[in-house]
Design a protein around this motif. Sequence first.
Motif, short mmCIF file in Angstrom:
data_model
loop_
_atom_site.label_atom_id
_atom_site.label_comp_id
_atom_site.label_asym_id
_atom_site.label_seq_id
_atom_site.Cartn_x
_atom_site.Cartn_y
_atom_site.Cartn_z
N LEU A 1 -22.11 80.66 -13.74
CA LEU A 1 -23.13 81.51 -13.92
C LEU A 1 -22.93 83.02 -13.52
O LEU A 1 -24.10 84.36 -13.53
N CYS A 2 -21.69 83.18 -12.43
CA CYS A 2 -21.51 84.67 -13.12
C CYS A 2 -20.09 84.84 -14.17
O CYS A 2 -19.80 85.72 -14.10
N GLY A 3 -20.27 83.80 -15.13
CA GLY A 3 -19.79 84.35 -15.90
C GLY A 3 -18.19 84.57 -16.27
O GLY A 3 -17.69 85.25 -17.00
N GLY A 4 -17.99 83.47 -15.20
CA GLY A 4 -16.24 82.91 -14.81
C GLY A 4 -15.73 82.14 -16.21
O GLY A 4 -14.56 81.91 -16.75
N MET A 5 -17.07 81.50 -16.58
CA MET A 5 -16.35 80.62 -18.35
C MET A 5 -16.91 79.76 -18.91
O MET A 5 -18.86 81.03 -18.51
N LYS A 6 -16.46 79.62 -20.10
CA LYS A 6 -17.77 79.46 -20.90
C LYS A 6 -17.92 77.84 -21.48
O LYS A 6 -17.83 77.02 -19.93
N ARG A 7 -19.86 77.66 -21.92
CA ARG A 7 -20.72 76.89 -21.07
C ARG A 7 -19.60 75.65 -21.87
O ARG A 7 -20.68 74.41 -21.30
N TYR A 8 -19.36 75.90 -22.89
CA TYR A 8 -19.09 74.57 -23.38
C TYR A 8 -17.93 73.64 -22.40
O TYR A 8 -18.14 72.32 -22.95
N MET A 9 -17.68 74.14 -21.75
CA MET A 9 -16.60 73.54 -21.19
C MET A 9 -17.23 73.35 -19.32
O MET A 9 -16.55 72.66 -18.99
#
Length: 259
Positions: A101-109
């Motif tokens: 939610l804070c932009g630290g990882m890709k959604r698909y993971m």
Amino acid sequence: MTEEKMELGGVGTSLVASDTKKAPVKPLNTFERLVQPCLAEMVGTMFFVFIGCVSVIENVETAGRLQPALVHGLAVAVLVACMAEISGSHFNPPFTMAIYLCGGMKRYMVVPYLISQLIGGVIGASMSKVMTSKDNYAKAHGAAFTILQSDEQLLGALFGEMAMTCLVTTVVLLGAVNAKSSSPMVPFMVGCTVIINVLAGGDVSGTCLNPARALGPAILANYWTYHWVYWVGPITGGLVAAALVRLLLGDRKTRLVMK
């Protein structure tokens, strides 16, 4: 940041910040980018739950809350430091959700990480059952959280799980995801926060702060009394922490408002 760390940032934000310059490296292959991070999350969660459960099951009465507090906190610090450059060292579903939610990882993971953590928790709990004595295992219900026994305790325990998870998740987000406040001391900071939380709230809720830590022992011991508290409280706390960083505490890149 190096190309390697930027590539890892697309999988899971590292909990160890570093300014050390490295020579350019080849882009990560499919195994390193997709499979290895999930394996690291599973293995890291497995060892965390294993060591944590053993510390509770074989807890010496004279040590009180100190033994589990130190074991859980030090285990987190060591595992985060070891595996941060592979997966980001989440080992906790609320951490993964908040980091995303804070932009630290890709959604698909996100979903693969969550599944890996829960599987690791079950394996870790199984390992603790093999290692510990039958009498101590039965007495401790496999290190499942048994402190909640009545509805009168419910509100305090639920709020405690939420507030304490919010605290440790905020430490993770500000120390690892938010560029302005990132620190190489994140493993130490997170480990100390876990120790503080267990010492402060252990007698109120048991201080789970991690559904993966709760699920494994519950399955192995078949103990489900108030188990939902250890999902609702930590997940809510993680979401609150993400909101705090996204709306108020984050830098201009992370913050969504008042830029």
